[in-house]
Motif scaffolding. Structure first.
Motif, PDB file in Angstrom:
ATOM      1  N   SER A  49      40.856  30.129  36.780  1.00  0.00           N
ATOM      2  CA  SER A  49      41.331  31.152  35.841  1.00  0.00           C
ATOM      3  C   SER A  49      42.246  32.169  36.531  1.00  0.00           C
ATOM      4  N   PHE A  50      42.226  32.186  37.864  1.00  0.00           N
ATOM      5  CA  PHE A  50      43.103  33.106  38.611  1.00  0.00           C
ATOM      6  C   PHE A  50      44.331  32.379  39.151  1.00  0.00           C
ATOM      7  N   THR A  51      44.612  31.202  38.596  1.00  0.00           N
ATOM      8  CA  THR A  51      45.747  30.415  39.101  1.00  0.00           C
ATOM      9  C   THR A  51      46.666  29.993  37.962  1.00  0.00           C
ATOM     10  N   TRP A  62      48.175  30.602  43.115  1.00  0.00           N
ATOM     11  CA  TRP A  62      47.387  31.824  42.879  1.00  0.00           C
ATOM     12  C   TRP A  62      48.163  32.772  41.962  1.00  0.00           C
ATOM     13  N   GLY A  64      46.372  35.673  40.466  1.00  0.00           N
ATOM     14  CA  GLY A  64      45.602  36.910  40.303  1.00  0.00           C
ATOM     15  C   GLY A  64      45.087  37.059  38.879  1.00  0.00           C
ATOM     16  N   LEU A  65      45.299  38.255  38.319  1.00  0.00           N
ATOM     17  CA  LEU A  65      44.777  38.515  36.969  1.00  0.00           C
ATOM     18  C   LEU A  65      45.816  38.245  35.876  1.00  0.00           C
ATOM     19  N   TYR A  68      44.643  36.641  32.611  1.00  0.00           N
ATOM     20  CA  TYR A  68      43.827  37.528  31.774  1.00  0.00           C
ATOM     21  C   TYR A  68      44.727  38.564  31.078  1.00  0.00           C
ATOM     22  N   ALA A 278      40.960  30.736  32.049  1.00  0.00           N
ATOM     23  CA  ALA A 278      40.684  32.161  31.810  1.00  0.00           C
ATOM     24  C   ALA A 278      40.040  32.336  30.439  1.00  0.00           C
TER      25      ALA A 278
END
Lengths: 306, 421
Positions: A49-51, A62, A64-65, A68, A278
């Motif tokens: 979910s962070f990729t 990668w 991060g957020l 989201y 995510a």
């Protein structure tokens, strides 16, 4: 027992090695399956979910957020979340109310009761794909029984699956239809296990049937109601098959899309596995939170007969 | 017809004779395909023929559902390093699969000792599989836009024949619409497909664009697009057009049951229309022309080899692709399924096929196909436009505002989608 609890683990294991072995033999295979097919995917999904990943590139990148942030800024996300909430509340509330009434009826000494119980349970054992197709026929604007009913009444009925405002309710109808049979079976089992002496005492005191239902049956049935609320809500939030077959989230996406269907679309149709992961993580957290809330509130109204 | 078809198949493959395998022994491969009915059966026949010729290198054909179902399965199979060695693939996902290294570059194989001469093939069709100088996909089942119409309804409305221009088309849709005494619609002039593809030809032939090929200029709110959608919205409002839901059979069911007088489809519907239409006489024609003449969006699918195939399997896979793309196979497939015999040699091999005016009309569309699959290839643009036009037609939304919002959304999504991974 107290002594054993204080002993170091290794000593306890040596002394009770046989018991531990038996325990592991029983639990191990199940635990291994859970670890491989449930816990590992959950963990992996959390990391993904962070990729940013399309499932095909050699390695996820990668991000991060970002996933989201993108989801929370996307109106489609909020729409499918709302649709799923409406779906779950409607299916759980309507299906359980109908199932409870049906169980009360089927608990009475009726002629052909076994057949009626079988008929009531049949929708649940029908696969959702088949049930959805049956409802597509029922709702067909030209050949369906519903259109014949509209014609007999002389009205021009709505076209459920072509209407962006009605399509979700057509999907909800399938959910309710399938859930009633399942819930009624549990309610019926619960009703048959209720202590007869309570009812005998109430009859002697001249308590009226409606009052008996409200003050005896419902409180005694509260553990069953609670169980069905929790499991029914979790199951309803995972609605997918009926959406895929009846509307594919349309007619104007996401008019009738649900959370899990949107997740599938993002991950497997639009090649956005990171974003879909995510979505899955948010779903997991919200479902756990709602279930925890249900358990917290349960102490106020669920009676376990102690 | 069946006898002629059987004879041409035997004649086409007559020269092949018995087994002629020179492929590595035991290099069996799996072929994933889409399309059911005649279009699926004909592929299986071609697979069986290949297996007869190459007894040591069996190809197993597996049906995987619709184009999008197949792509989804291919996605998960590729992620798990599993899957077929050859696949049929629609144009939508070529770019994503190719860029991710899932597909083999076919160019070295095409130029190799057992190569494939595509010099006589329409460049419009080859362009779909060409990415950054490599070739990842070759056309096989080529689709062109086809307008199906109800001849009886046309006669009853006093219309001489299919519409020649889009202006005629809108006018005809109104004239063909029938209402009962209470004002309820008995027959819509037009039933629309709920996907972007048929509208592309309409937009392009009137001089509009949705995007350029590399997505640096997204124009979902192009003035031509706005005008076309305002016209379509008016038709829907008046009851002259409808957008039926897919689960209830969609636009095809509306046409086949006589509830709509025209549909904009592809020749994929050919056998369905001419075997299942009941109570009226169906006919087909090319899409009308616009201000820029006839400009058509190509469709259908093609073949690709998966990079996960071993060298032995690749040899078999390439032999199989060559077999499927031989003039005889393309001609056979065109005859059986209604898809296009898109090369000159295959049309010659098809013999008298084009004597049938329906097939002739389908093949007449070939010169007007445009070498631009870009909208098909980007899910971001396609999703944004699909949702926008459905919102406009189903919810009667404001055309300009809806397309402006869709354009902004597509631009943002394309940046995300095409960002390197």
């Amino acid at each position: 027992m107290l002594d054993a609890g204080r002993r170091p683990l290794a000593r306890a294991f040596r002394r009770n090695g046989r018991e531990w072995l038996t325990f592991l033999l029983f639990v191990g295979p199940n635990l291994a399956l859970f670890a491989v097919f449930t816990y590992w995917p959950i963990l992996r999904s959390f990391v993904l979910s962070f990729t940013k990943w399309n499932l095909l590139a050699p390695a996820p990148e990668w991000a991060g957020l970002a996933n989201y942030r993108r989801l929370f800024a996307d109106p489609t996300f909020w729409r499918v979340a709302l649709n799923t909430f409406i779906y779950a509340v409607a299916v759980v509330a309507v299906a359980q109310a109908c199932a409870f009434l049906l169980a009360l009826l089927l608990n009475r000494p009726l002629r052909g009761r076994a057949l009626l119980r079988t008929i009531a349970f049949l929708p649940h054992v029908t696969t959702t794909a088949v049930a959805a197709l049956v409802w597509v026929i029922v709702l067909h604007p030209h050949y369906g029984p519903l259109s014949s009913l509209y014609a007999a009444l002389g009205v021009n009925g709505p076209n459920w699956l072509e209407s962006a405002s009605l399509a979700l309710f057509a999907v909800i109808a399938v959910g309710i239809w399938k859930e009633i049979g399942f819930a009624s079976l549990f309610f019926l089992a619960g009703l048959q296990g209720l202590p007869a002496d309570c009812y005998e005492a109430a009859a002697l005191d001249g308590v009226r049937p409606l009052s008996r239902l409200w003050h005896i049956t419902i409180p005694l049935m509260s553990p069953v109601i609670f169980f069905l609320l929790v499991t029914g809500f979790i199951a309803a939030t995972k609605a997918f098959d009926s959406v895929a077959i009846m509307t594919e989230g349309g007619p104007v996406y996401p008019a009738s899309s649900t959370y899990v269907y949107h997740l599938y679309k993002l991950g497997f149709r639009d090649f956005q596995a990171g974003l879909a992961s995510a979505l899955a993580c948010i779903f997991f957290i919200v479902t756990v939170a709602i279930t925890a809330l249900q358990f917290r509130m349960a102490s106020r109204w669920v009676h376990y007969g102690e | 017809m069946a006898l002629v078809s059987c004879f041409s198949f035997l004649a086409a493959f007559g020269g092949c004779g018995g087994p002629q395998s020179s492929l590595p022994s035991g290099s069996g491969i799996t072929y994933w395909r889409t399309l059911s009915g005649a279009a699926g059966d004909a592929q299986d026949t071609l697979v069986a023929r290949f297996n007869e010729q190459h007894p040591d290198s069996k190809v197993t054909s597996e049906f995987q559902g619709s184009y999008s179902d197949l792509a989804t399965k291919l996605l998960t199979a590729a992620a798990a390093r599993r899957g077929p060695q050859v696949t049929q693939l629609g144009t939508f996902e070529i770019r994503q699969f190719a860029k991710s290294g899932v597909l083999v570059d076919l160019k070295p194989l095409m130029n190799g000792p057992n190569g494939l001469d595509t010099s006589g093939w329409p460049p419009t069709l080859l362009a779909a599989g060409e990415i950054d100088g490599s070739v990842y996909w070759l056309p096989f089942n080529v689709a062109v836009p086809v307008l199906y119409f109800n001849q009886d309804a046309f006669a009853a409305a006093g219309l001489p024949g299919p519409p020649e221009t889009w202006a005629d088309f809108f006018e005809y849709a109104r004239k063909l619409t029938r209402l009962d005494e209470k004002g309820a619609v008995q027959m819509n002039g037009l039933a629309l497909w709920n996907i972007t593809w048929p509208l592309l030809s309409m937009i392009w032939s009137e001089g509009g664009e949705l995007t350029n090929r590399d997505y640096t200029d997204i124009t979902l709110n192009d003035p031509v697009v706005i005008r076309m959608l305002i016209d379509l919205q008016s038709l829907v409002r008046e009851g002259a057009a409808t957008l039926p839901d897919k689960a209830s059979g969609g636009h095809r069911a509306a046409f086949l049951s006589g509830r709509a007088a025209m549909i904009l489809d592809s020749q994929d519907a050919f056998s369905e229309v001419f075997t299942q239409a009941s109570g009226f006489t169906p006919a087909l024609a090319n899409y009308p022309a616009g201000a820029k003449g006839k400009v058509y969006a190509p469709g259908g699918g093609g073949l690709a080899i998966l990079a996960s195939a071993t060298p032995e399997q690749r040899a078999t896979a390439w032999a199989y692709v060559r077999h499927m793309l031989s003039p005889e196979s393309i001609a056979y497939y065109a005859r059986e399924s209604g898809y296009v015999a898109f090369t000159e040699e295959s049309r010659r091999a098809a013999g008298d096929l084009l004597q049938d005016p329906r097939y002739a009309a389908i093949h007449d569309a070939l010169p007007y196909l445009r070498a631009d699959y870009s909208v098909n290839m980007s899910p971001a643009v396609r999703n944004a436009f699909d949702e926008a036009f459905q919102k406009i037609l189903v919810q009667n939304a404001d055309v300009q505002a809806t397309l402006d919002a869709a354009d902004a959304r597509a631009e943002a999504a394309v940046k995300e989608e095409l960002a390197p991974q």
